[in-house]
Design an enzyme around this catalytic site. Structure first.
Site, short mmCIF file in Angstrom:
data_model
loop_
_atom_site.label_atom_id
_atom_site.label_comp_id
_atom_site.label_asym_id
_atom_site.label_seq_id
_atom_site.Cartn_x
_atom_site.Cartn_y
_atom_site.Cartn_z
CB CYS A 2 56.10 85.50 15.01
SG CYS A 2 55.35 84.39 16.21
NE ARG A 50 54.67 82.85 21.46
CZ ARG A 50 54.32 82.10 22.49
NH1 ARG A 50 54.76 82.41 23.70
NH2 ARG A 50 53.56 81.04 22.33
CB SER A 52 51.17 84.75 22.59
OG SER A 52 52.44 85.21 22.98
CB ILE A 54 49.29 77.76 19.45
CG1 ILE A 54 48.03 77.80 18.58
CG2 ILE A 54 49.52 76.33 19.94
CD1 ILE A 54 48.11 76.95 17.33
N GLY A 76 53.96 81.82 11.37
CA GLY A 76 52.85 81.12 10.74
C GLY A 76 52.15 80.17 11.69
#
Length: 647
Positions: A2, A50, A52, A54, A76
């Site tokens: 991110c 973000r 995406s 996970i 991270g």
């Protein structure tokens, strides 16, 4: 993966404007194209973009603990987060998501700043604990993910993944730090903790920053360092077996994702090693991406194809034209600071290619630094054997004089080029390695910099960066010393910065299995003789890979990820180079000798000398001035030269 940004009032609890935070957050929209949000409360503002990877459904940030008193923004991946969840649940924490971000929040609640010791992965995060009135930032051990910050004149701490988020605030002065200019022209990058702008800093790798409301700005605290003990009693066969198992585990951890995943495959040892392990761990074919170059001198595509065929990967290849030089301004704006590694061009392209097929890519970065793969390491070790034969007090006057008197003879056979050897014999290990790594060596910088810039520098030399790390290395082993210096400089400020900016520009997450801190710590216990043996670098690594990879991939000469700069500057970039260096922004600074730059251009164009490295370094600084600093800004005097030399 991110982009994060935010504000913290170090003096009180002012209300920040939402529009300001929104502007800062949107400045790094490319890092998180899948969504974004803000959190504001008195004295605190946190922003997040973000990407995406996970927990696609519930992993949105800013993310809070159970009662909303702790809030975090995180960039991270924490690869051991699933192992930490049951431990934190046993301590009474209730999880609302399946994201690794929430693990950090609860780890902070349980362990405070010591939480970073429990995290295995790449990370940069900032959190606010309202109950403790504490603001906390941390960065991963090997600096894979970036963190920039600055204390503004009104007491506001601004921070962000990229420097452009700080610039978007509007309160950061764009005064250039001349000491950063010296570092850039010596190294090709500005070394942490310095930034190109005087008011800004990079949070160093393996450091954290803890601030309490109403207290003065504290200094970052180091929570991790690497120690080269070289004391493991292990034979080659056992070392190969353990190395293979450790790399396998590191790759496995980095294959956790809820989105399409693949790998960069250059055809070199490191990326090929990663792909071989991925193929074993994957239920289906691995997606691999390679760049092919029209110029055969730079093309490794056939070796990448050998590995792809062996492991039956879904292999995607994109051709980079030998004249792919149109990214100069794009790169300058992307990196925010002057950055002179020309391999940023193909890195940008391979990230662009990979993103059309996957959202996460594994790379082989870090293998050379951890296992002694660079040719320069072997050259340094050879020179150190020569230097160790005589004490420095004798070497310095004797060989220093010979080095000054002996003519420079680049045209002569290697055996007659003694000037560099004499100069090297007169130096300490750190001085010699700095000399070998310098893009523009000291004599050329002395001629390039005007009296005005030299006065601003106050005697500061970028050599102090290497000497500072050499003092902290805790080893006098010739190989371990330069590995340590590289792990603190080249790997973080060149390699990791290059890959982070290029990948995030395209909304791609890159993971580096060979930079797993537990693997790197283990490698630092191995004797140097297992890393460099009989003139071969990465000896134990290659031996461990012999069952996995073709001999031609393992033992061919290293090519690197290069571009034909010399030809560009004698052809398609010729006019652009003259316009950039001989007028405009570079000349306006008053810091550079325009006549010398003209001579460098003339000598290169005529073929009398190859000045391509120096010319690219100059060209990228000009591009930085035009694309980042902008009109109406000018250099300003730095803080005293000693201020960061001891940092």
């Amino acid at each position: 993966m991110c982009g994060i940004t935010g504000l913290f009032d170090t003096r009180g609890a002012r209300n920040f404007e939402r529009a300001t935070l929104q502007r800062m957050n949107e400045a790094q929209h490319h890092r998180g194209p899948d969504g974004g949000d803000l959190h504001l409360e008195p004295g605190v503002g946190l922003g997040h973009r973000r990407l995406s990877i996970i927990d696609l459904a519930t992993g949105q940030q800013p993310l809070f603990n159970e009662d909303g008193s702790v809030v975090i923004v995180f960039n991270g991946e924490i690869y051991n987060y699933q192992e930490l969840v049951p431990e934190l649940q046993a301590l009474g924490h209730v999880f609302r998501t399946h994201s690794d971000t929430e693990v950090i929040v609860h780890a902070w609640e349980s362990w405070g700043s010591a939480c970073v010791q429990r995290l295995r992965g790449m990370f940069a995060f900032a959190l606010w604990d309202r109950n403790q009135q504490t603001f906390f930032m941390a960065r991963d051990r090997l600096g894979v993910k970036p963190m920039h910050y600055a204390l503004l004149d009104d007491g506001t701490l601004v921070f962000g993944s990229e420097l452009k988020t700080l610039l978007a605030h509007g309160g950061l002065r764009r005064d250039i730090d001349p000491l950063a200019v010296e570092e850039y022209f010596a190294l090709g990058y500005v070394a942490e903790p310095r930034c190109i702008f005087r008011q800004a800093r990079k949070l160093p790798a393996g450091h954290m920053l803890l601030l309490r409301r109403g207290q003065p700005l504290a200094e970052p605290q180091q929570y991790w360092d690497l120690r080269f003990t070289l004391d493991r009693k292990i034979g080659l066969q056992d070392a190969c077996a353990e190395l293979d198992a450790r790399v396998h585990e590191s790759v496995r951890l980095r294959m956790i994702a809820d989105v399409p995943l693949g790998a960069f495959l250059s055809g070199g040892v490191d990326s090929s090693a990663v792909v071989s392990h991925m193929a074993e761990l994957s239920q289906g074919p691995v997606n691999t991406c390679s760049m092919a170059f029209a110029d055969p001198a730079f093309n490794e595509a056939e070796f990448a194809r050998m590995v792809a065929d062996r492991y039956r990967t879904n292999h995607f290849v994109d051709m980079v034209d030998s004249d792919d030089f149109g990214l100069v301004d794009t790169l300058a704006a992307m990196y925010d600071e002057p950055y002179a590694d020309s391999s940023a061009v193909p890195t940008y392209r391979v990230c662009q290619l990979a993103r059309t097929h996957v959202k996460v890519a594994l790379s082989g970065d870090g293998g050379d630094e951890a296992f002694g793969g660079y040719r320069r390491y072997r050259m340094h070790m050879m020179e150190e054997r020569m230097r160790s034969a005589l004490p420095l007090a004798l070497r310095r006057p004797l060989f220093g004089t010979l080095g000054r008197l002996y003519p420079k003879a680049d045209w002569a056979p290697q055996v007659l080029r003694a000037k560099t050897t004499f100069e090297g014999m007169s130096r300490t290990a750190a001085q010699a390695y700095f000399h070998s790594m310098a893009r523009l060596r000291q004599p050329l910088r002395d001629r390039l910099f005007t009296g005005a810039l030299k006065r601003e520098l106050g005697g500061y030399s970028a050599l102090e960066v290497f000497e500072r790390h050499a003092r902290r290395a805790g080893t006098d082993d010739p190989l371990a010393l330069v590995q340590y210096i590289d792990l603190k400089t080249w790997l973080i400020d060149d390699i990791n910065a290059k890959v982070d900016r290029a990948s995030m520009e395209h909304g791609l997450e890159v993971r580096e299995p060979l930079m797993d801190h537990e693997l790197v710590e283990w490698a630092a216990t191995l004797p140097s003789s297992l890393k460099v043996s009989a003139g071969e670098g990465k000896h134990v690594f290659k031996k461990a890979l012999e069952p996995r990879l073709p001999h031609d991939v393992l033992y061919r000469p290293k090519m690197g990820f290069s571009v034909p700069l010399a030809r560009w500057f004698r052809g398609p970039l010729r006019q652009r180079l003259r316009e950039s260096l001989l007028g405009g922004a570079m000349a306006d600074t008053g810091w550079f000798d325009v006549r010398l730059m003209g001579r460098l251009v003339d000598q290169h164009e005529s073929g009398a000398h190859d000045h391509s490295t120096a010319l690219w370094t100059l060209l990228m600084f000009d591009a930085f001035l035009r694309n980042v600093v902008g009109e109406g800004s000018s250099p300003a005097a730095p803080a005293p030269a000693q201020a960061l030399a001891e940092a």
